[in-house]
Design an enzyme around this catalytic site. Structure first.
Site, PDB file in Angstrom:
ATOM      1  N   ASP A 118       0.850  -1.180   0.000  1.00 17.56           N
ATOM      2  CA  ASP A 118       0.000   0.000   0.000  1.00 17.56           C
ATOM      3  C   ASP A 118       0.895   1.242   0.000  1.00 17.56           C
ATOM      4  O   ASP A 118       1.552   1.541   0.998  1.00 17.56           O
ATOM      5  CB  ASP A 118      -0.897  -0.003   1.243  1.00 17.56           C
ATOM      6  CG  ASP A 118      -1.845   1.174   1.242  1.00 17.56           C
ATOM      7  OD1 ASP A 118      -2.936   1.047   0.655  1.00 17.56           O
ATOM      8  OD2 ASP A 118      -1.489   2.243   1.792  1.00 17.56           O
ATOM      9  N   TYR A 168       3.347   9.932   0.525  1.00 11.88           N
ATOM     10  CA  TYR A 168       4.300   9.396   1.502  1.00 11.88           C
ATOM     11  C   TYR A 168       5.739   9.744   1.114  1.00 11.88           C
ATOM     12  O   TYR A 168       6.666   9.571   1.916  1.00 11.88           O
ATOM     13  CB  TYR A 168       4.173   7.867   1.646  1.00 11.88           C
ATOM     14  CG  TYR A 168       2.788   7.381   2.034  1.00 11.88           C
ATOM     15  CD1 TYR A 168       1.871   8.221   2.669  1.00 11.88           C
ATOM     16  CD2 TYR A 168       2.395   6.069   1.777  1.00 11.88           C
ATOM     17  CE1 TYR A 168       0.609   7.777   3.007  1.00 11.88           C
ATOM     18  CE2 TYR A 168       1.128   5.615   2.122  1.00 11.88           C
ATOM     19  CZ  TYR A 168       0.236   6.471   2.729  1.00 11.88           C
ATOM     20  OH  TYR A 168      -1.008   6.026   3.065  1.00 11.88           O
ATOM     21  N   LYS A 196      -2.082   6.264  -4.309  1.00  8.33           N
ATOM     22  CA  LYS A 196      -3.150   7.244  -4.057  1.00  8.33           C
ATOM     23  C   LYS A 196      -2.862   8.603  -4.689  1.00  8.33           C
ATOM     24  O   LYS A 196      -1.700   9.039  -4.711  1.00  8.33           O
ATOM     25  CB  LYS A 196      -3.334   7.422  -2.540  1.00  8.33           C
ATOM     26  CG  LYS A 196      -3.503   6.108  -1.822  1.00  8.33           C
ATOM     27  CD  LYS A 196      -3.734   6.229  -0.333  1.00  8.33           C
ATOM     28  CE  LYS A 196      -3.575   4.857   0.301  1.00  8.33           C
ATOM     29  NZ  LYS A 196      -2.208   4.515   0.667  1.00  8.33           N
ATOM     30  N   HIS A 229      -7.003  10.001  -2.279  1.00 12.07           N
ATOM     31  CA  HIS A 229      -6.475   9.899  -0.915  1.00 12.07           C
ATOM     32  C   HIS A 229      -7.418  10.537   0.126  1.00 12.07           C
ATOM     33  O   HIS A 229      -7.603  10.008   1.226  1.00 12.07           O
ATOM     34  CB  HIS A 229      -5.091  10.563  -0.867  1.00 12.07           C
ATOM     35  CG  HIS A 229      -4.186  10.034   0.178  1.00 12.07           C
ATOM     36  ND1 HIS A 229      -2.827   9.963   0.051  1.00 12.07           N
ATOM     37  CD2 HIS A 229      -4.437   9.534   1.414  1.00 12.07           C
ATOM     38  CE1 HIS A 229      -2.287   9.452   1.133  1.00 12.07           C
ATOM     39  NE2 HIS A 229      -3.255   9.173   1.975  1.00 12.07           N
TER      40      HIS A 229
END
Ligand code: A2P
Length: 360
Positions: free
Chosen positions: A92, A97, A122, A155
């Site tokens: 994931d 990130y 995302k 997201h």
């Protein structure tokens, strides 16, 4: 011997033989090395083996994935590689990130064939404008080193103006005229262009899901949101499942993540009722919590930067649980939402869900 009796005997022999084959099917065929089964031979049932993700075919999302949020770059590559070597086949990721290149490096270094890995990423809030959606996934694909995702999620249901720098920590400026539906339509085009197999959402409130479902041409395949025993969201999980939307639980270990500020709440894995269940089941506290999530039909994506925990968490697949175990854990719900950036962003999130905080 009567024909009926002979037929019955043949039927019994054949079905016993079939069950034996199913039971002893080597675990390697299922993607998990034999050496990693923590409870081999200790009461795991066929029912539990059936919970295993369908590695290889990847038409079904594996029930346990490896989370990569807030993992710094140097730790990410090592951790993702360890996870793939341990047997995880679901990663994931997210552009926000800031570590998708490292995730991609680890996938390449693992030598696991791409078709055997389920990859989710995302779309970040700055990229909601329809003409930014395709460039956003193309950047993600390049960083991850693949030409197609399995799943691409919106997201958050909130659009920032693109002038916000991608990883800015200052208060973002919100694009209040942006429409979730326009972004969704641009995401539907990504499926048509074969850039992702499925699309879905993350962190949506119920009313936002309803709007989406009423208007979507391609229905969301999955909804990823915060779920753990302190925020079990039984009704909302059930509602998503009734809509045939896969529910992905992020932060399934609750406040074990030090990024969450919950000083007055017992760390989930130190909670006595969890520890008691773990002792009964000869499992670890983490395995009990993760097994509870799997038994509710949710998909889990625990993150860890420690190899022994990465392997430990995978063991949740083999942890047996009784109805009573599940009930005891259900009672821990505190409606404690740990991840709500709404205040920081000046918007109301999760307004019709447990643990919502109202905009001031
Ligand atoms: P660590 O990386 O030090 O192992 P997330 O909410 O993103 O899934 O993060 C889970 C958090 O829980 C991480 O901070 C991780 O820390 C910690 N963690 C993961 N697995 C375990 C485990 N089996 N036991 C204790 N802590 C864990």
């Amino acid at each position: 011997m009567a024909i009926g009796t002979r037929l019955l005997r043949t039927f019994i022999i054949c079905s016993t033989f079939f069950l034996l084959i199913l039971f002893f099917l080597p675990n390697q065929r299922r993607g998990i090395p034999q050496s990693l089964l923590p409870y081999e031979g200790s009461g795991q049932s066929l029912q539990h083996l059936l919970h295993l993700p369908s590695f290889g075919a990847v038409n079904q999302i594996p029930v346990i994935g490896f989370g990569t949020s807030r993992a710094d770059k140097s730790a990410t590559r090592r951790a993702v590689l360890a996870a793939l070597r341990a047997g995880y086949r679901h990663i994931d990721a997210a552009a926000a990130y800031g570590n998708e290149k490292e995730v991609g490096n680890a996938i390449a270094a693992s030598s696991v064939p791409r078709p055997e890995i389920w990859i989710t990423s995302k779309l970040w809030n700055t990229e909601h404008a329809p003409d930014r959606v395709r460039p956003a996934i193309e950047k993600t694909l390049k960083d991850l080193g693949t030409d197609q995702l399995d799943l691409y999620l919106m997201h958050w249901p909130i659009a920032f103006t693109p002038s916000n720098s991608f990883f800015s920590t200052s208060t973002p400026s919100i694009n209040t005229s942006a429409s979730i539906l326009e972004t969704w339509r641009a995401m539907e085009d990504l499926v048509r262009a074969n850039l992702t197999r499925f699309i879905g959402v993350s962190n949506f409130a119920k009313h936002e899901m309803e709007t989406l479902l009423q208007n979507a041409e391609i229905r969301p395949f999955a909804h990823e949101f915060e779920i753990h025993p302190y925020l079990s969201q039984k009704d909302f999980v059930g509602w998503n499942q009734q809509q045939k939307i896969n529910v992905i639980a992020y932060s399934p270990l609750g406040n074990m993540n030090p990024a969450y500020d919950s000083p007055d709440v017992t760390p989930l894995l130190k909670e006595q009722r969890i520890i008691d269940r773990a002792a009964i089941r000869e499992a670890t506290a983490a395995q009990i919590v993760l097994s509870w999530a799997i038994r509710r039909g949710t998909i889990i994506i625990p993150k860890s930067t420690h190899e022994h925990r990465i392997r430990e968490n995978l063991g949740a697949l083999y942890t047996s649980m009784s109805g009573q175990d599940l009930t005891v854990i259900d009672l821990l719900d505190k409606k404690l939402r740990l991840n709500n950036p709404g205040k920081e962003w000046g918007v109301e999130l999760f307004s019709d869900l447990d643990g919502a905080t109202k905009k001031e």
